[in-house]
Design a protein around this motif. Structure first.
Motif, PDB file in Angstrom:
ATOM      1  N   PHE A   1       0.814  -1.219   0.000  1.00  0.00           N
ATOM      2  CA  PHE A   1       0.000   0.000   0.000  1.00  0.00           C
ATOM      3  C   PHE A   1       0.850   1.272   0.000  1.00  0.00           C
ATOM      4  O   PHE A   1       0.678   2.142   0.851  1.00  0.00           O
ATOM      5  N   PRO A   2       1.778   1.380  -0.964  1.00  0.00           N
ATOM      6  CA  PRO A   2       2.543   2.627  -1.051  1.00  0.00           C
ATOM      7  C   PRO A   2       1.598   3.780  -1.404  1.00  0.00           C
ATOM      8  O   PRO A   2       0.538   3.555  -2.014  1.00  0.00           O
ATOM      9  N   ASP A   3       1.970   4.989  -1.012  1.00  0.00           N
ATOM     10  CA  ASP A   3       1.116   6.157  -1.297  1.00  0.00           C
ATOM     11  C   ASP A   3       0.799   6.179  -2.796  1.00  0.00           C
ATOM     12  O   ASP A   3       1.705   6.124  -3.619  1.00  0.00           O
ATOM     13  N   PRO A   4      -0.513   6.287  -3.155  1.00  0.00           N
ATOM     14  CA  PRO A   4      -0.874   6.119  -4.571  1.00  0.00           C
ATOM     15  C   PRO A   4      -0.571   7.329  -5.465  1.00  0.00           C
ATOM     16  O   PRO A   4      -0.473   7.190  -6.662  1.00  0.00           O
ATOM     17  N   TRP A   5      -0.437   8.510  -4.867  1.00  0.00           N
ATOM     18  CA  TRP A   5      -0.212   9.726  -5.666  1.00  0.00           C
ATOM     19  C   TRP A   5      -1.087   9.679  -6.917  1.00  0.00           C
ATOM     20  O   TRP A   5      -0.591   9.597  -8.038  1.00  0.00           O
TER      21      TRP A   5
ATOM     22  N   LEU B   1       4.204  -6.960  -3.560  1.00  0.00           N
ATOM     23  CA  LEU B   1       3.606  -5.634  -3.456  1.00  0.00           C
ATOM     24  C   LEU B   1       2.088  -5.783  -3.354  1.00  0.00           C
ATOM     25  O   LEU B   1       1.525  -6.797  -3.786  1.00  0.00           O
ATOM     26  N   ALA B   2       1.448  -4.764  -2.808  1.00  0.00           N
ATOM     27  CA  ALA B   2      -0.015  -4.721  -2.812  1.00  0.00           C
ATOM     28  C   ALA B   2      -0.444  -3.270  -2.904  1.00  0.00           C
ATOM     29  O   ALA B   2       0.227  -2.373  -2.370  1.00  0.00           O
TER      30      ALA B   2
ATOM     31  N   VAL C   1      -0.671  -9.053   7.048  1.00  0.00           N
ATOM     32  CA  VAL C   1      -1.655  -8.578   8.019  1.00  0.00           C
ATOM     33  C   VAL C   1      -2.431  -7.406   7.406  1.00  0.00           C
ATOM     34  O   VAL C   1      -1.856  -6.608   6.676  1.00  0.00           O
ATOM     35  N   LYS C   2      -3.728  -7.340   7.704  1.00  0.00           N
ATOM     36  CA  LYS C   2      -4.509  -6.220   7.172  1.00  0.00           C
ATOM     37  C   LYS C   2      -4.140  -4.940   7.918  1.00  0.00           C
ATOM     38  O   LYS C   2      -4.205  -4.900   9.148  1.00  0.00           O
ATOM     39  N   THR C   3      -3.720  -3.922   7.174  1.00  0.00           N
ATOM     40  CA  THR C   3      -3.315  -2.666   7.814  1.00  0.00           C
ATOM     41  C   THR C   3      -4.453  -1.651   7.715  1.00  0.00           C
ATOM     42  O   THR C   3      -5.429  -1.865   6.983  1.00  0.00           O
TER      43      THR C   3
END
Ligand SMILES: C[S@@+](CC[C@H](N)C(=O)[O-])C[C@H]1O[C@@H](n2cnc3c(N)ncnc32)[C@H](O)[C@@H]1O
Length: 266
Positions: A144-148, A179-180, A235-237
């Motif tokens: 979940f990197p910042d999507p910009w 990655l996700a 793990v769900k963040t």
């Protein structure tokens, strides 16, 4: 100084947000940072390593073992759980957000203070290639990197050629890169860049897409296959939950680093 004489501002994938810590996080920082947060010499900014900084992994972890690196470990949900679950591996979280690091320390404490986890409070793109030797990483995670999402900000996305040029040489032959993202457009961007890299191969070439229904726009040429199942143990963040509440699908990607012989022979 005239604008044209100024050095162009470096594009980074993060924004420095509020750095103040709540009393609970400050307390965790004061008690645990000396043990868990690495403090290499800094360069021209506090997120950059100095020119001679290196990480001696044997010294850091007291042994040499399989190294898992999570870039943008956020509040530490995955990092703390993985370290506690896998004492045989070493785990390094790279994160520039100080409150996130402090929260990770709290999670590490709740997980029983495993000795196989450390935090690196630096810009991963600049720090990892400077601090680690080639082939040092067995698993690399970017969740979940910042999507910009705005087009003019796409250059700030973490998954871009400069980051890949920095980290792919650090992957050992056979290493996995997982990655996700909950943004279909970012998933498309990731697939376009990563599928094209000769160092990487899809781990699940036939894997189906995670579903049909999503509240965001799915690019027409998004590949129908090549998607990974949810990584067991991921793990769900809070970021994943936020995306799901907004009706977005979660796109998991997994690659394997091909043997260096194969890329050089080809
Ligand atoms: C949207 S959050 C996701 C956090 C976590 N992976 C999760 O799933 O909850 C992305 C994180 O990446 C961090 N980040 C972005 N660019 C980074 C970089 N170049 N080096 C280290 N951390 C970075 C940000 O500070 C932020 O905490």
């Amino acid at each position: 100084m005239p604008a044209e004489d100024r050095a162009p501002r470096e594009v980074v994938s993060f924004v420095r947000r509020g750095e103040r810590l709540s009393p609970g996080r400050q307390d965790a920082w004061d008690r645990l940072a000396a043990t868990y947060v690495l403090d290499p010499p800094r360069g021209e900014r506090d997120t950059l390593p100095g020119p001679d900084a290196r990480l001696d992994l044997e010294q850091v972890f007291g042994r040499r073992s399989e190294l898992v690196v999570e870039v943008g470990s956020g509040l530490g949900e995955n990092l703390a759980a993985a370290a506690a679950e896998h004492p045989e591996r070493d785990h390094l979280g790279v994160e520039v957000y100080r409150p996130g690091l402090a929260q990770t320390l709290r999670r590490i404490e709740r997980a029983g203070e495993p000795g196989n986890v450390r935090l690196l409070p630096l810009d991963a793109q600049r720090a990892l290639p400077a601090l680690l030797p080639e082939g040092a990483i067995s698993q690399l995670w970017v969740y979940f990197p910042d999507p910009w999402p705005k087009s003019r900000h796409h250059k700030r996305r973490l998954i871009n050629p400069p980051f890949l040029d920095a980290v792919l040489p650090l992957l050992a032959d056979g290493a996995t890169f997982r990655l996700a993202t909950d943004w279909a457009q970012y998933a498309h961007h990731m697939r376009s860049l990563l599928d094209a890299r000769p160092e990487l191969e899809l781990l699940y070439p036939d894997g189906p897409a995670p579903g049909q229904q999503t509240s965001d726009t799915v690019p027409e040429d998004l590949p129908a296959t090549g998607w990974a199942p949810r990584f067991e143990g991921r793990v769900k963040t809070s970021f994943e939950s936020k995306g799901q509440r907004a009706g977005r699908l979660v796109w998991d990607l997994a690659y394997v680093r091909v043997s260096r012989h194969r890329t050089t022979d080809a």
